[in-house]
Design a protein around this motif. Structure first.
Motif, PDB file in Angstrom:
ATOM      1  N   TRP A  44      -5.414  -1.164  -9.599  1.00  0.00           N
ATOM      2  CA  TRP A  44      -5.145   0.111 -10.236  1.00  0.00           C
ATOM      3  C   TRP A  44      -4.948   1.200  -9.184  1.00  0.00           C
ATOM      4  O   TRP A  44      -4.126   2.098  -9.348  1.00  0.00           O
ATOM      5  N   HIS A  45      -5.684   1.085  -8.054  1.00  0.00           N
ATOM      6  CA  HIS A  45      -5.539   2.042  -6.964  1.00  0.00           C
ATOM      7  C   HIS A  45      -4.303   1.732  -6.103  1.00  0.00           C
ATOM      8  O   HIS A  45      -3.598   2.655  -5.672  1.00  0.00           O
ATOM      9  N   PHE A  46      -4.073   0.458  -5.820  1.00  0.00           N
ATOM     10  CA  PHE A  46      -2.942   0.020  -4.981  1.00  0.00           C
ATOM     11  C   PHE A  46      -2.278  -1.164  -5.662  1.00  0.00           C
ATOM     12  O   PHE A  46      -2.948  -2.158  -5.972  1.00  0.00           O
ATOM     13  N   GLU A  47      -0.968  -1.094  -5.826  1.00  0.00           N
ATOM     14  CA  GLU A  47      -0.286  -2.115  -6.615  1.00  0.00           C
ATOM     15  C   GLU A  47      -0.236  -3.474  -5.932  1.00  0.00           C
ATOM     16  O   GLU A  47      -0.114  -4.503  -6.612  1.00  0.00           O
ATOM     17  N   ASN A  48      -0.332  -3.507  -4.617  1.00  0.00           N
ATOM     18  CA  ASN A  48      -0.344  -4.787  -3.901  1.00  0.00           C
ATOM     19  C   ASN A  48      -0.836  -4.573  -2.470  1.00  0.00           C
ATOM     20  O   ASN A  48      -1.131  -3.439  -2.065  1.00  0.00           O
ATOM     21  N   LYS A  49      -0.909  -5.648  -1.729  1.00  0.00           N
ATOM     22  CA  LYS A  49      -1.419  -5.587  -0.357  1.00  0.00           C
ATOM     23  C   LYS A  49      -0.523  -4.739   0.531  1.00  0.00           C
ATOM     24  O   LYS A  49      -1.015  -3.982   1.385  1.00  0.00           O
ATOM     25  N   ASN A  50       0.776  -4.836   0.340  1.00  0.00           N
ATOM     26  CA  ASN A  50       1.685  -4.048   1.174  1.00  0.00           C
ATOM     27  C   ASN A  50       1.529  -2.554   0.940  1.00  0.00           C
ATOM     28  O   ASN A  50       1.753  -1.743   1.847  1.00  0.00           O
ATOM     29  N   ALA A  51       1.150  -2.175  -0.283  1.00  0.00           N
ATOM     30  CA  ALA A  51       0.913  -0.756  -0.561  1.00  0.00           C
ATOM     31  C   ALA A  51      -0.270  -0.245   0.266  1.00  0.00           C
ATOM     32  O   ALA A  51      -0.246   0.882   0.774  1.00  0.00           O
ATOM     33  N   ILE A  52      -1.290  -1.071   0.409  1.00  0.00           N
ATOM     34  CA  ILE A  52      -2.425  -0.704   1.254  1.00  0.00           C
ATOM     35  C   ILE A  52      -1.993  -0.648   2.714  1.00  0.00           C
ATOM     36  O   ILE A  52      -2.326   0.296   3.437  1.00  0.00           O
ATOM     37  N   PHE A  53      -1.248  -1.651   3.137  1.00  0.00           N
ATOM     38  CA  PHE A  53      -0.785  -1.676   4.527  1.00  0.00           C
ATOM     39  C   PHE A  53       0.061  -0.438   4.837  1.00  0.00           C
ATOM     40  O   PHE A  53      -0.058   0.150   5.917  1.00  0.00           O
TER      41      PHE A  53
END
Length: 211
Positions: A44-53
């Protein structure tokens, strides 16, 4: 903790997890566990790992861009800005590898590139040459810092005089062995080595504009 976790805390935990595990084994599940969230809440906070990266890239690039120098000759500014970027990358393990692995698609990464271009915009070079020059500079710094972690493990911990060399080529690499025995391999990854390399790039750029 789950109810009080915010995006800033997730990003900080992501840096910690990245330093512990590296990029290859970084996962949303591990990160969710680290911040005591369900995986679905983390998404909900980040749609996927790449969004966090991308958020990590944006943060380190932003820190560097804010610290860039605003005065001095173009040579001084380009050198100091390059060293500043390297310092910010080194504070955050694997950030350089992230920036090399993902497309440059964050606001602060573009601002870093823009500010470096501003430094050389008055040089007698074509726009294509300016873009190439900054791309080379950025890629060198990122590769230098990416390799630093590997160098730290595989080079600086090797005892002087015990370089593992295949006997079949031992007599053919006398210069390399001499450099190793002088401790020069241990200088890989140092600020002095990076400074020398950046000055060499800058000197080449200066010569190119004067041709």
């Amino acid at each position: 903790m789950a109810d009080s976790v915010n995006q800033e805390q997730i990003v900080q935990a992501a840096w910690e997890l990245l330093a512990e595990d590296g990029i290859a084994t970084f996962s949303m599940r591990k990160l969710a566990k680290k911040v005591d969230l369900s995986v679905s809440t983390l998404y909900w906070h980040f749609e996927n790992k790449n969004a966090i990266f991308n958020e990590l890239i944006n943060e380190v690039a932003g820190s560097a861009e804010k610290a860039f120098k605003k005065s001095g000759t173009w040579q001084e500014r380009l050198l100091q800005d390059g060293l500043i970027l390297a310092q910010e990358l080194r504070k955050r393990p694997y950030s350089a590898e992230l920036m090399l692995s993902l497309p440059p698609d964050t606001d602060n990464y573009w601002l870093v590139t823009e500010q470096l271009l501003v430094v050389i915009d008055d040089l007698k070079l074509s726009d294509g040459e300016k873009f190439n020059a900054i791309s080379i500079l950025l890629n060198y710094i990122l590769a230098f810092e990416r390799d630093f972690l590997v160098q730290k493990i595989n080079v600086t911990q090797m005892p002087i005089g015990k370089l593992a060399i295949n006997k079949q080529i031992g007599s053919q690499i006398t210069i390399l062995k001499r450099l190793y025995q002088k401790g020069l391999f241990q200088q890989m990854g140092t600020e002095a080595a990076l400074t020398w390399s950046l000055r060499t790039i800058i000197a080449g750029l200066d010569q190119q504009q004067n041709n």
